[in-house]
Design an enzyme around this catalytic site. Structure first.
Site, short mmCIF file in Angstrom:
data_model
loop_
_atom_site.label_atom_id
_atom_site.label_comp_id
_atom_site.label_asym_id
_atom_site.label_seq_id
_atom_site.Cartn_x
_atom_site.Cartn_y
_atom_site.Cartn_z
N GLY A 180 0.82 -1.21 0.00
CA GLY A 180 0.00 0.00 0.00
C GLY A 180 0.84 1.24 0.00
O GLY A 180 2.05 1.19 -0.28
N ASN A 181 0.22 2.37 0.29
CA ASN A 181 0.96 3.64 0.36
C ASN A 181 0.49 4.43 1.57
O ASN A 181 -0.45 4.03 2.25
CB ASN A 181 0.79 4.42 -0.95
#
Ligand code: PMT
Length: 400
Positions: free
Chosen positions: A205-206
């Site tokens: 993810g980020n």
């Protein structure tokens, strides 16, 4: 920030009066001149020194102070906005009847400013036909009612009657004075960051918190738009008044965007999208013993949702992308933006710099907006809310 407003905050006598301090503080920090009018009952719950320190102005309570300057009407006449939080059942009844037996009642009657009330009381009192009727009377006179929320009340009971959160009261109150230049417009906003599962417990993810996207949704709703927010793993809450479609992965986001974009006037893609996803997702937690010391992940490319939107947009529909760049040099960043908008074919692109300590998760942002020819449309810096408002100034101009 927009114009510095003269805001009267009426505080009435309920346990939730202590939360009024945060409403006052938020309005002051937003740059407004806040004047507190507290009832005698309110001062049993929260002290004058606190209200004065936080509002940075003298607190007014009595009808019989400042008589020479006709204070009982002067405060209301000078106000741009009146916010009453908490508003007790008693105060609501008095407002509905137009009573002026205290300074707050006089202030409201002497004012032409919009009035926003945030009720707080026990559920039985909120649902009593007398209160229901009084609220209907106030609404018919144009008073904005924020909340109450449903949740834990003062005692052990819970239900509708809890004071709405201070941030939501502030947002709703300031929205009353916003020009409704997006009235009748449908706007789709995406926020947060997509997550691509590796197994049932891990993902790629980020660090997007969703703050910028939620600020955009708040700004659009305040200007009268019908807003849909597609929310990927937000770390911040969206106001309850906004329609939220939660998603987790990029493919879920793509499906939700395709569905919601069909009949909107504008789409703003503030979501940070995972460009790749694991080719295989394990059904059970990956075990170190089975995987070994080195892991090779096979990733497959996700669809480019923004480019797809631009390709299928209907005439007149505005497609706006964001570009998150780590490039430190401004001119080089602009060149990256120009290449990106050409590749994705959006109408506008909002460039912001990201890094270990900027862009993602912060409360501030600095943006440059460019158009499809690469020309700078506008630049803005400040809170993510301020930036969101400036973005909508440009969007409104384009939609017109
Ligand atoms: O959420 P915050 O913590 O407040 O942080 C805000 C933000 C920095 C995440 C936000 O302002 C921002 O920059 N969002 C876009 C992040 C991003 O994915 O940028 P990008 O340059 O990788 O992508 C360009 C555009 O294409 C974006 O509009 C993105 O939504 C879109 N995209 C990207 C990849 C993909 N497969 N599909 C897409 O639609």
């Amino acid at each position: 920030m927009g114009r510095r407003l003269n805001i009267v905050v009426g505080v009435t006598g309920g346990i939730a009066a202590y939360k009024a301090v945060n409403v006052i503080r938020g309005l002051v920090l937003a740059g407004h001149d806040v004047h507190v009018v507290a009832t005698d009952a309110a001062l049993r719950f929260v002290g004058t020194p606190t209200l004065e320190a936080i509002s940075r102005n003298t607190v007014h309570t009595s009808l019989y102070e400042g008589v020479a300057e006709v204070r009982h009407v002067a405060i209301g006449q000078a106000a741009d906005l009146i916010v009453i939080a908490p508003a007790t059942a008693n105060t609501i009844a008095k407002l509905a009847a137009g009573l002026a037996d205290d300074l707050l009642g006089n202030t409201v009657l002497a004012s032409r400013a919009p009035v926003v009330i945030a009720p707080a009381m026990h559920t039985e009192m909120w649902q009593h036909p007398a209160t229901v009727n009084n609220i209907a009377v106030l609404v018919s006179r144009g008073v904005t009612v924020v909340g109450p929320a449903v949740g834990q009340l003062t005692g052990t009971d819970s239900g509708p009657g809890r004071l709405e959160e201070p941030e939501e009261i502030i947002r709703a109150a300031l929205a009353v004075l916003q020009p409704k230049d997006l009235d009748g417009r449908r706007i789709l906003i995406t926020a947060g960051g997509t997550r691509e599962a590796l197994d049932p417990v891990r993902y790629l993810g980020n660090r997007s918190s969703g703050k910028q996207g939620v600020a955009l949704a708040v700004a659009a709703a305040a200007r009268g738009a019908d807003v849909t927010l597609i929310a990927a793993n937000l770390e911040v809450a969206a106001p309850s008044s906004i329609r939220v479609v939660p998603v987790i992965s990029t493919l879920e986001l793509a499906a939700a965007v395709q569905d919601a974009a069909r009949d909107v006037d504008a789409v703003i893609m503030a979501v940070a999208v995972a460009d790749y996803r694991p080719e295989f997702v394990a059904d059970e937690k990956l075990k170190k013993e089975a995987v070994g010391d080195r892991v090779m992940l096979a990733l497959v490319k996700n669809p480019d949702i923004l480019a797809g939107l631009a390709e299928t947009r209907r005439p007149g529909q505005l497609i706006i992308g964001f570009a998150a760049e780590t490039e430190p040099d401004r001119d080089a960043m602009l060149e990256l933006g120009r290449a990106k908008i050409a590749r994705k074919n959006s109408d506008l692109l909002v460039l912001n710099r990201v890094g270990w300590s900027e862009g993602f998760g912060t409360d501030q942002n600095t943006i440059v907006m460019i158009d499809s020819l690469g020309a700078i449309v506008m630049e803005a810096s400040g809170s993510k809310q301020t930036v969101a408002d400036r973005i909508f100034d440009a969007v409104v101009a384009r939609l017109a």
